[in-house]
Design an enzyme around this catalytic site. Structure first.
Site, PDB file in Angstrom:
ATOM      1  N   ASP A  63       0.874  -1.168   0.000  1.00  9.61           N
ATOM      2  CA  ASP A  63       0.000   0.000   0.000  1.00  9.61           C
ATOM      3  C   ASP A  63       0.914   1.221   0.000  1.00  9.61           C
ATOM      4  O   ASP A  63       2.113   1.120   0.274  1.00  9.61           O
ATOM      5  CB  ASP A  63      -0.904  -0.030   1.229  1.00  9.61           C
ATOM      6  N   ASP A  91      -0.073   5.092   1.102  1.00 13.04           N
ATOM      7  CA  ASP A  91      -0.250   6.001   2.236  1.00 13.04           C
ATOM      8  C   ASP A  91      -0.254   5.232   3.551  1.00 13.04           C
ATOM      9  O   ASP A  91      -0.983   4.252   3.706  1.00 13.04           O
ATOM     10  CB  ASP A  91      -1.564   6.776   2.087  1.00 13.04           C
ATOM     11  N   ASP A 101      -1.655  -0.872   5.924  1.00 11.86           N
ATOM     12  CA  ASP A 101      -1.929  -0.324   7.252  1.00 11.86           C
ATOM     13  C   ASP A 101      -3.415  -0.181   7.513  1.00 11.86           C
ATOM     14  O   ASP A 101      -3.815   0.468   8.489  1.00 11.86           O
ATOM     15  CB  ASP A 101      -1.251   1.039   7.420  1.00 11.86           C
TER      16      ASP A 101
END
Length: 233
Positions: free
Chosen positions: A27, A29, A179
């Site tokens: 991922d 961000d 996250d």
């Protein structure tokens, strides 16, 4: 790969026995780049321009990170017209975005170990590639896939599956590092090991409940799961 049988928030390399990791899907961000403050500023400006006075519900928006921005607007019942000022402000403020400490070193070491790398992000593809180019790390990735470039973005597995296909990697030889719960759901759906990154401002309890096969406290922890690839043939 079996599920992590404990709740201990650390890495579990023993669970990866017999599965040589040859590729990592990241991922963006909250994993590679620290863009939280820029997102908050962009969201607040977009809300004020489109919705008018009042406190922008950024805390609620933050719960849905990992999804495509228009999908988040639909979930939150906010106007899709917020996307234009949000993207505009995100580009304008992009100079404030930084790689997390240790990420540049991690990416360089993974490259040297022969590990293929791709990005699957909630951002649009052009915006993600522009940001990674600005960070100076775009050439390290085989592919950078945005939510606008697949039929079904996260939490669907489409982006991870596409990344694996383009890298020529079997799911058993890959991990997805994210996250957000949407990242882990995408990983599970694609049949790859789901790895939770805990170095950003994230909901740790929710991530652990989503069943990651490994949990990382700092970027370098990923190296435990990714020994140097052995040439085939």
């Amino acid at each position: 790969m079996q599920q992590n049988p404990t709740g201990d928030p650390w890495t579990y390399p023993a669970l990866f026995a017999g599965h040589r990791i040859r590729a990592v899907v990241f991922d963006l961000d909250g994993v590679l780049v620290d863009s939280y403050d820029v997102m908050r500023q962009a969201f607040t400006t977009a809300y004020a321009e489109v919705c008018g006075p009042g406190e922008a519900p950024f805390a609620e928006y933050n719960k849905h990170l990992g999804r495509f921005f228009p999908d988040i607007m639909r979930i939150m019942d906010l106007p899709l017209e917020m996307e234009e000022p949000f993207v505009r402000e995100s580009y304008r403020l992009s100079g404030q975005v930084r790689l997390f400490d240790g990420v540049a070193e991690l990416l360089s070491e993974l490259r040297d170990r022969g590990i293929k790398m791709s990005v699957a992000t909630g951002k649009s593809g052009p915006r993600a590639r522009a940001l990674l180019q600005q960070m100076g790390v775009l050439p390290l990735f085989e592919q950078v896939i945005g939510s606008d470039e697949v039929a079904h973005p996260k939490p669907a597995p489409d982006m991870v599956e596409l990344a694996l296909s383009l890298m020529g990697t079997h799911p058993s030889e890959a991990v997805m590092v994210g996250d957000a719960v949407t990242d882990l759901a995408s990983a599970h759906g694609a049949g790859v090991a789901a790895v939770a990154a805990m170095w950003a401002d994230t909901d740790e309890a929710a991530l652990l409940a989503a069943g990651p096969q490994a949990v990382l406290r700092r970027p370098a922890d990923l190296l435990v799961l990714c020994p140097a690839s052995v040439p085939v043939g």
